[in-house]
Design a protein around this motif. Structure first.
Motif, PDB file in Angstrom:
ATOM      1  N   VAL A  93       0.568  -1.178  -0.132  1.00 15.74           N
ATOM      2  CA  VAL A  93       0.118   0.753  -0.151  1.00 15.74           C
ATOM      3  C   VAL A  93       1.062   1.216  -0.052  1.00 15.74           C
ATOM      4  N   ASP A  94       2.009   1.085   0.850  1.00 15.96           N
ATOM      5  CA  ASP A  94       2.345   2.161   0.661  1.00 15.96           C
ATOM      6  C   ASP A  94       4.323   2.258   0.195  1.00 15.96           C
ATOM      7  N   ASN A  95       4.390   1.461  -0.927  1.00 15.35           N
ATOM      8  CA  ASN A  95       5.449   1.452  -1.683  1.00 15.35           C
ATOM      9  C   ASN A  95       7.040   1.248  -0.031  1.00 15.35           C
ATOM     10  N   MET A  96       6.572   0.316   0.932  1.00 18.86           N
ATOM     11  CA  MET A  96       7.656  -0.208   1.534  1.00 18.86           C
ATOM     12  C   MET A  96       8.273  -1.801   1.667  1.00 18.86           C
ATOM     13  N   VAL A  97       9.830  -1.611   1.906  1.00 21.28           N
ATOM     14  CA  VAL A  97       9.946  -3.075   2.026  1.00 21.28           C
ATOM     15  C   VAL A  97      11.396  -2.536   3.310  1.00 21.28           C
ATOM     16  N   TYR A  98      11.004  -3.813   3.822  1.00 20.23           N
ATOM     17  CA  TYR A  98      11.803  -3.601   5.524  1.00 20.23           C
ATOM     18  C   TYR A  98      12.425  -5.242   5.335  1.00 20.23           C
ATOM     19  N   LEU A  99      13.259  -4.902   6.271  1.00 19.14           N
ATOM     20  CA  LEU A  99      14.636  -5.982   6.875  1.00 19.14           C
ATOM     21  C   LEU A  99      14.928  -6.144   7.810  1.00 19.14           C
ATOM     22  N   GLN A 100      13.896  -7.333   9.167  1.00 14.79           N
ATOM     23  CA  GLN A 100      14.202  -7.694   9.288  1.00 14.79           C
ATOM     24  C   GLN A 100      15.674  -8.414  10.212  1.00 14.79           C
ATOM     25  N   MET A 101      16.953  -8.107  11.130  1.00 13.77           N
ATOM     26  CA  MET A 101      17.834  -8.921  10.863  1.00 13.77           C
ATOM     27  C   MET A 101      17.807  -8.776  12.208  1.00 13.77           C
ATOM     28  N   ASN A 102      18.473 -10.551  12.506  1.00 14.43           N
ATOM     29  CA  ASN A 102      18.379 -10.566  14.077  1.00 14.43           C
ATOM     30  C   ASN A 102      19.844 -11.249  13.598  1.00 14.43           C
ATOM     31  N   SER A 103      20.156 -12.100  15.336  1.00 16.91           N
ATOM     32  CA  SER A 103      21.612 -12.602  15.465  1.00 16.91           C
ATOM     33  C   SER A 103      22.719 -12.214  13.972  1.00 16.91           C
ATOM     34  N   LEU A 104      22.640 -11.009  14.611  1.00 17.08           N
ATOM     35  CA  LEU A 104      24.147 -10.410  13.384  1.00 17.08           C
ATOM     36  C   LEU A 104      25.022 -10.773  14.134  1.00 17.08           C
ATOM     37  N   ILE A 105      25.991 -10.890  12.874  1.00 16.12           N
ATOM     38  CA  ILE A 105      27.709 -11.489  13.067  1.00 16.12           C
ATOM     39  C   ILE A 105      28.216 -10.149  12.060  1.00 16.12           C
ATOM     40  N   PRO A 106      30.015 -10.395  12.156  1.00 19.52           N
ATOM     41  CA  PRO A 106      30.632  -8.905  11.664  1.00 19.52           C
ATOM     42  C   PRO A 106      30.285  -9.754  10.060  1.00 19.52           C
ATOM     43  N   GLU A 107      30.192 -10.246   9.681  1.00 14.76           N
ATOM     44  CA  GLU A 107      30.261 -11.186   8.451  1.00 14.76           C
ATOM     45  C   GLU A 107      29.340  -9.983   7.559  1.00 14.76           C
ATOM     46  N   ASP A 108      28.243  -9.345   8.140  1.00 16.57           N
ATOM     47  CA  ASP A 108      27.167  -9.107   8.521  1.00 16.57           C
ATOM     48  C   ASP A 108      26.701  -7.405   7.771  1.00 16.57           C
ATOM     49  N   THR A 109      28.326  -6.580   8.486  1.00 17.97           N
ATOM     50  CA  THR A 109      28.847  -5.732   8.044  1.00 17.97           C
ATOM     51  C   THR A 109      28.808  -5.107   6.927  1.00 17.97           C
ATOM     52  N   GLY A 110      28.579  -4.204   6.779  1.00 15.23           N
ATOM     53  CA  GLY A 110      28.310  -3.364   4.811  1.00 15.23           C
ATOM     54  C   GLY A 110      27.194  -2.464   4.571  1.00 15.23           C
ATOM     55  N   VAL A 111      27.507  -1.913   3.558  1.00 16.43           N
ATOM     56  CA  VAL A 111      26.359  -0.786   2.991  1.00 16.43           C
ATOM     57  C   VAL A 111      25.061  -1.873   2.074  1.00 16.43           C
ATOM     58  N   TYR A 112      24.335  -1.244   2.638  1.00 16.63           N
ATOM     59  CA  TYR A 112      22.710  -2.190   2.070  1.00 16.63           C
ATOM     60  C   TYR A 112      21.681  -1.196   1.811  1.00 16.63           C
ATOM     61  N   TYR A 113      21.875  -1.600   0.475  1.00 11.05           N
ATOM     62  CA  TYR A 113      20.926  -0.959  -0.868  1.00 11.05           C
ATOM     63  C   TYR A 113      18.931  -1.420  -1.230  1.00 11.05           C
ATOM     64  N   CYS A 114      18.296  -0.872  -1.443  1.00 12.66           N
ATOM     65  CA  CYS A 114      17.772  -1.254  -1.739  1.00 12.66           C
ATOM     66  C   CYS A 114      17.174  -1.257  -2.936  1.00 12.66           C
ATOM     67  N   ASN A 115      16.797  -2.241  -3.403  1.00 11.75           N
ATOM     68  CA  ASN A 115      16.715  -2.539  -4.883  1.00 11.75           C
ATOM     69  C   ASN A 115      14.879  -2.705  -5.320  1.00 11.75           C
ATOM     70  N   LEU A 116      14.350  -1.998  -6.499  1.00 15.24           N
ATOM     71  CA  LEU A 116      12.608  -1.848  -6.779  1.00 15.24           C
ATOM     72  C   LEU A 116      13.065  -2.170  -8.444  1.00 15.24           C
ATOM     73  N   ARG A 117      12.507  -3.647  -8.994  1.00 11.99           N
ATOM     74  CA  ARG A 117      12.353  -3.487  -9.977  1.00 11.99           C
ATOM     75  C   ARG A 117      10.575  -3.697 -10.504  1.00 11.99           C
ATOM     76  N   GLY A 118      10.374  -3.308 -12.220  1.00  8.85           N
ATOM     77  CA  GLY A 118       9.173  -2.638 -11.655  1.00  8.85           C
ATOM     78  C   GLY A 118       8.527  -1.637 -13.371  1.00  8.85           C
ATOM     79  N   TYR A 119       7.624  -0.598 -13.194  1.00 12.51           N
ATOM     80  CA  TYR A 119       7.608   0.236 -14.625  1.00 12.51           C
ATOM     81  C   TYR A 119       6.903   0.929 -14.099  1.00 12.51           C
ATOM     82  N   GLN A 120       7.275   2.400 -14.490  1.00 11.59           N
ATOM     83  CA  GLN A 120       6.103   3.500 -14.641  1.00 11.59           C
ATOM     84  C   GLN A 120       5.304   3.194 -14.780  1.00 11.59           C
ATOM     85  N   THR A 121       4.799   4.799 -14.650  1.00  4.26           N
ATOM     86  CA  THR A 121       3.150   5.188 -14.852  1.00  4.26           C
ATOM     87  C   THR A 121       3.642   5.674 -16.222  1.00  4.26           C
TER      88      THR A 121
END
Length: 121
Positions: A74-102
């Motif tokens: 409805v609001d065009n949102m996406v979430y990522l719940q991250m639990n039990s984080l470890i050092p290997e999870d370190t990084g820059v996290y990017y959101c991506n959308l694939r789709g169509y424009q009007t």
């Protein structure tokens, strides 16, 4: 134009949790998939998790059982719940959308600017 804005990154101790949010705006007529990628220092960008229009999800093997992706179409949102984080999870996290424009029959692929997640060793 489609714009993606991420939030929720930060510094978290090993074993901790973070929730990333991404808001998509613009003239979006149809979303094929939304997801999260990450890029660690010196490494290529990799898929973390994505969610397609049919409700299917994909996760990198390294995050299965620890991360959960969810969407609010409805609001065009996406979430990522991250639990039990470890050092290997370190990084820059990017959101991506694939789709169509009007009024555009060509599929698009859009990215946010990224949010830093740091899990110290």
């Amino acid at each position: 134009q489609v714009q993606l804005v991420e939030s929720g990154g930060g510094l978290v101790q090993p074993g901790g949790s973070l929730t990333l949010s991404c808001s998509a705006s613009g003239s979006i007529s149809r979303i094929v998939a939304m997801g999260w990628y990450r890029q660690a220092p010196g490494k290529q960008r990799e898929l973390v998790a994505d969610s397609n229009a049919g409700g299917g999800t994909n996760y990198a093997n390294s995050v299965k059982g620890r991360f959960t992706i969810s969407r609010d179409d409805v609001d065009n949102m996406v979430y990522l719940q991250m639990n039990s984080l470890i050092p290997e999870d370190t990084g820059v996290y990017y959101c991506n959308l694939r789709g169509y424009q009007t009024h555009d029959t060509r599929p698009g692929d859009w990215w946010g600017r990224g949010t830093q997640v740091t899990v110290p060793s």
